[in-house]
Design a protein around this motif. Structure first.
Motif, PDB file in Angstrom:
ATOM      1  N   THR A  11     -14.514  -9.342  -2.857  1.00 42.86           N
ATOM      2  CA  THR A  11     -13.320  -9.539  -2.046  1.00 42.86           C
ATOM      3  C   THR A  11     -12.801  -8.161  -1.636  1.00 42.86           C
ATOM      4  OG1 THR A  11     -11.808  -9.410  -3.928  1.00 42.86           O
ATOM      5  CG2 THR A  11     -12.713 -11.600  -3.380  1.00 42.86           C
ATOM      6  N   LEU A  12     -11.830  -8.130  -0.742  1.00 42.56           N
ATOM      7  CA  LEU A  12     -11.228  -6.857  -0.362  1.00 42.56           C
ATOM      8  C   LEU A  12     -10.608  -6.187  -1.588  1.00 42.56           C
ATOM      9  CD1 LEU A  12     -10.350  -4.717   1.654  1.00 42.56           C
ATOM     10  CD2 LEU A  12      -8.362  -6.154   2.194  1.00 42.56           C
ATOM     11  N   MET A  13      -9.964  -6.961  -2.440  1.00 44.81           N
ATOM     12  CA  MET A  13      -9.355  -6.399  -3.636  1.00 44.81           C
ATOM     13  C   MET A  13     -10.424  -5.808  -4.545  1.00 44.81           C
ATOM     14  SD  MET A  13      -6.545  -8.004  -6.263  1.00 44.81           S
ATOM     15  CE  MET A  13      -7.606  -9.128  -7.143  1.00 44.81           C
ATOM     16  N   ASP A  14     -11.549  -6.509  -4.713  1.00 43.12           N
ATOM     17  CA  ASP A  14     -12.649  -5.983  -5.521  1.00 43.12           C
ATOM     18  C   ASP A  14     -13.155  -4.660  -4.957  1.00 43.12           C
ATOM     19  OD1 ASP A  14     -12.632  -8.294  -7.152  1.00 43.12           O
ATOM     20  OD2 ASP A  14     -14.189  -9.278  -5.950  1.00 43.12           O
ATOM     21  N   LYS A  65      -2.441   2.881  -2.894  1.00 44.98           N
ATOM     22  CA  LYS A  65      -1.341   2.473  -2.011  1.00 44.98           C
ATOM     23  C   LYS A  65      -1.771   1.293  -1.140  1.00 44.98           C
ATOM     24  CE  LYS A  65       1.781   4.253   1.512  1.00 44.98           C
ATOM     25  NZ  LYS A  65       2.137   5.403   2.351  1.00 44.98           N
ATOM     26  N   ARG A  66      -2.976   1.380  -0.587  1.00 43.82           N
ATOM     27  CA  ARG A  66      -3.483   0.293   0.253  1.00 43.82           C
ATOM     28  C   ARG A  66      -3.610  -1.005  -0.554  1.00 43.82           C
ATOM     29  NH1 ARG A  66      -8.532   1.652   3.758  1.00 43.82           N
ATOM     30  NH2 ARG A  66      -6.921   2.903   4.722  1.00 43.82           N
ATOM     31  N   ARG A  67      -4.119  -0.874  -1.796  1.00 42.04           N
ATOM     32  CA  ARG A  67      -4.272  -2.059  -2.651  1.00 42.04           C
ATOM     33  C   ARG A  67      -2.916  -2.690  -2.939  1.00 42.04           C
ATOM     34  NH1 ARG A  67      -4.237  -4.492  -7.484  1.00 42.04           N
ATOM     35  NH2 ARG A  67      -6.140  -5.447  -8.270  1.00 42.04           N
ATOM     36  N   LYS A  68      -1.939  -1.851  -3.266  1.00 43.59           N
ATOM     37  CA  LYS A  68      -0.603  -2.367  -3.580  1.00 43.59           C
ATOM     38  C   LYS A  68       0.007  -3.047  -2.358  1.00 43.59           C
ATOM     39  CE  LYS A  68       3.640  -1.201  -5.931  1.00 43.59           C
ATOM     40  NZ  LYS A  68       3.556  -2.101  -7.059  1.00 43.59           N
ATOM     41  N   ASP A  73       0.987  -6.182  -7.416  1.00 43.50           N
ATOM     42  CA  ASP A  73       0.608  -5.747  -8.760  1.00 43.50           C
ATOM     43  C   ASP A  73      -0.430  -6.663  -9.392  1.00 43.50           C
ATOM     44  OD1 ASP A  73       2.320  -3.522  -8.752  1.00 43.50           O
ATOM     45  OD2 ASP A  73       4.036  -4.775  -9.298  1.00 43.50           O
ATOM     46  N   ALA A  74      -1.222  -7.359  -8.584  1.00 43.70           N
ATOM     47  CA  ALA A  74      -2.268  -8.237  -9.123  1.00 43.70           C
ATOM     48  C   ALA A  74      -3.208  -7.428 -10.001  1.00 43.70           C
ATOM     49  CB  ALA A  74      -3.044  -8.894  -7.984  1.00 43.70           C
ATOM     50  N   PRO A  75      -3.599  -7.975 -11.158  1.00 43.98           N
ATOM     51  CA  PRO A  75      -4.498  -7.218 -12.056  1.00 43.98           C
ATOM     52  C   PRO A  75      -5.872  -6.994 -11.413  1.00 43.98           C
ATOM     53  CG  PRO A  75      -4.188  -9.462 -12.850  1.00 43.98           C
ATOM     54  CD  PRO A  75      -3.264  -9.287 -11.672  1.00 43.98           C
TER      55      PRO A  75
END
Length: 76
Positions: A11-14, A65-68, A73-75
């Motif tokens: 995923t993008l978060m991964d 910053k981009r992730r946040k 604050d997702a783990p």
């Protein structure tokens, strides 16, 4: 032992988490190289590695910053 990553399932978060880990590791490694080389003159090899470490740290901060922004604050 290596873990295989199926990049097609990230995923993008991964992807952001993985990229951040790469930046953290690079930062630490460049600091290690700089420490091993020491400091002799302005612009010496150790200085180059310290500069590279600074850049990797900035990249990591940008990714965080981009992730946040996208995921709060997702783990990881």
């Amino acid at each position: 032992m290596f873990t295989r990553i199926d990049f097609s399932k990230l995923t993008l978060m991964d992807a952001l988490d993985l990229a951040n880990l790469i930046e953290v590791e690079a930062h630490q490694r460049y600091l290690l190289f700089a420490a091993q080389l020491g400091r002799r003159d302005v612009g010496d090899a150790g200085s180059v590695f310290r500069s590279m470490a600074d850049n990797e740290k900035k990249h990591g901060e940008q990714l965080a910053k981009r992730r946040k922004t996208h995921f709060g604050d997702a783990p990881a």
